[in-house]
Enzyme design. Sequence first.
Site, PDB file in Angstrom:
ATOM      1  N   SER A 139     -16.475  21.677  64.194  1.00  0.00           N
ATOM      2  CA  SER A 139     -15.643  22.448  63.259  1.00  0.00           C
ATOM      3  C   SER A 139     -16.379  22.942  62.017  1.00  0.00           C
ATOM      4  O   SER A 139     -15.788  23.668  61.210  1.00  0.00           O
ATOM      5  CB  SER A 139     -14.425  21.622  62.833  1.00  0.00           C
ATOM      6  OG  SER A 139     -13.422  21.693  63.821  1.00  0.00           O
TER       7      SER A 139
ATOM      8  N   LYS B 227     -16.263  26.600  61.175  1.00  0.00           N
ATOM      9  CA  LYS B 227     -15.278  27.248  60.304  1.00  0.00           C
ATOM     10  C   LYS B 227     -15.869  27.670  58.962  1.00  0.00           C
ATOM     11  O   LYS B 227     -15.213  28.396  58.200  1.00  0.00           O
ATOM     12  CB  LYS B 227     -14.070  26.332  60.118  1.00  0.00           C
ATOM     13  CG  LYS B 227     -13.327  26.069  61.432  1.00  0.00           C
ATOM     14  CD  LYS B 227     -12.096  25.203  61.210  1.00  0.00           C
ATOM     15  CE  LYS B 227     -11.335  24.954  62.505  1.00  0.00           C
ATOM     16  NZ  LYS B 227     -11.841  23.831  63.287  1.00  0.00           N
TER      17      LYS B 227
ATOM     18  N   SER C 209      -8.705  21.677  58.794  1.00  0.00           N
ATOM     19  CA  SER C 209      -9.536  22.157  59.894  1.00  0.00           C
ATOM     20  C   SER C 209      -8.698  22.721  61.040  1.00  0.00           C
ATOM     21  O   SER C 209      -9.004  22.523  62.210  1.00  0.00           O
ATOM     22  CB  SER C 209     -10.441  21.026  60.415  1.00  0.00           C
ATOM     23  OG  SER C 209     -11.458  21.535  61.242  1.00  0.00           O
TER      24      SER C 209
ATOM     25  N   LYS D 172     -17.053  21.297  54.800  1.00  0.00           N
ATOM     26  CA  LYS D 172     -16.412  21.243  56.110  1.00  0.00           C
ATOM     27  C   LYS D 172     -16.976  20.131  56.981  1.00  0.00           C
ATOM     28  O   LYS D 172     -18.182  19.972  57.092  1.00  0.00           O
ATOM     29  CB  LYS D 172     -16.587  22.582  56.825  1.00  0.00           C
ATOM     30  CG  LYS D 172     -15.705  22.768  58.020  1.00  0.00           C
ATOM     31  CD  LYS D 172     -14.233  22.879  57.624  1.00  0.00           C
ATOM     32  CE  LYS D 172     -13.308  22.501  58.761  1.00  0.00           C
ATOM     33  NZ  LYS D 172     -13.327  21.087  59.120  1.00  0.00           N
TER      34      LYS D 172
END
Length: 395
Positions: free
Chosen positions: A71, A74, A131, A237
Amino acid sequence: MVNRLLLIMANVLLLTCFSGYLNIHASHHQPVSESASLDLAENSKSAILIERDTGKVLFEKNADESLPPASMTKIMTMLLIMEALDKGEITLEETVRVSENAASMGGSQIFLEAGEEMTVNDLLKGIAVASGNDASVAMAEKIAGSEKAFVELMNKKAKELGLKNTVFQNATGLPAENHTSTAAEMATMAKALLKYENITDYTSIYEDYLREGKENEFWLVNTNKLVKFYDGVDGLKTGFTNEAKYCLTATAEKEGMRVIAVVMGAGSTKERNSDVSQMLDYAYSKYATKPLFEKNQSITSFEWLKADKQNVDIITNDSISIVHQKGEDLSGIETKMKINQNISLPIKKGTTVGKLQVMQGGKVISETDLVLSEDMKKASTFQLWKRTWRSLFSL
């Protein structure tokens, strides 16, 4: 074509000069020599630590190894969202209608329903804090029409940033063949995202609510626990899949210095957070920055006879600093401007028109874009006539 270019400032001189400047190069291919001897990121497959303004590498470990970013993907998704906001292509207040495709995303999600409408602001919050894979795809479809088209934009942006080992297959980081990046290139993406200073208004949120007060109210809790438990951390993130293991791209700002730490392939959340915390401790115990210029600071100006506005400021596209070891004797740094003189009208605000180089010993140690502060169009015939007469009478 530019008729006349006056450089009001031929050279920008720094008030404070630096000598004995630590030889930390802008590229991770020339790492700090002591990296190998540091007991950092022991639990992670790869890692990198950079200072944000300069991109200087303070530590690295297998930083070029291609690994699934999960993730952390992102970060690129958010970068394209912030660019679209900056260009006025979308606004934070407008609503996005959620498609069946976006609502069907598995993994981390904010449980969007097909046909539901949510603001760009709340979807961005859902991506940055929780997320949300569904929120990511909803925004991808909003910006590009489809996730596939958005992925093309992601890969195009990766090339623009000079990333040679990053390939995206989706906007979420869900497992996919040949969806890879590296710690070094994740740091580069994070550096680009942090140009949009308000992104940390989202990534620093520890907990919040979506659809507050409604039956389907959703409690957001940040997947990056360091936001709450490490002073100065305000993003960026996390990532996890069975293949990628535990990943984190973190950023912190303390004592006027912002750093970015990336770890990939850690064995657990605890190990991931421990590795990043140790890297941040190292950065703030050993290094400091000297701010030189702020983002959007006026450096010089253009003057055109054939433009509708004769004087337009040239400003920095990013903040500019120098990294040094604490306690060092500092002197000997200078700056130079390089201005592109082959520019045609009209020109849009934000167009790169030159570079501001920070130099030491005749070598460039950092380079930042210089951009126009406002739009410039061709002057009208009447404007040109007035200027001609004005110049004649001033002789």
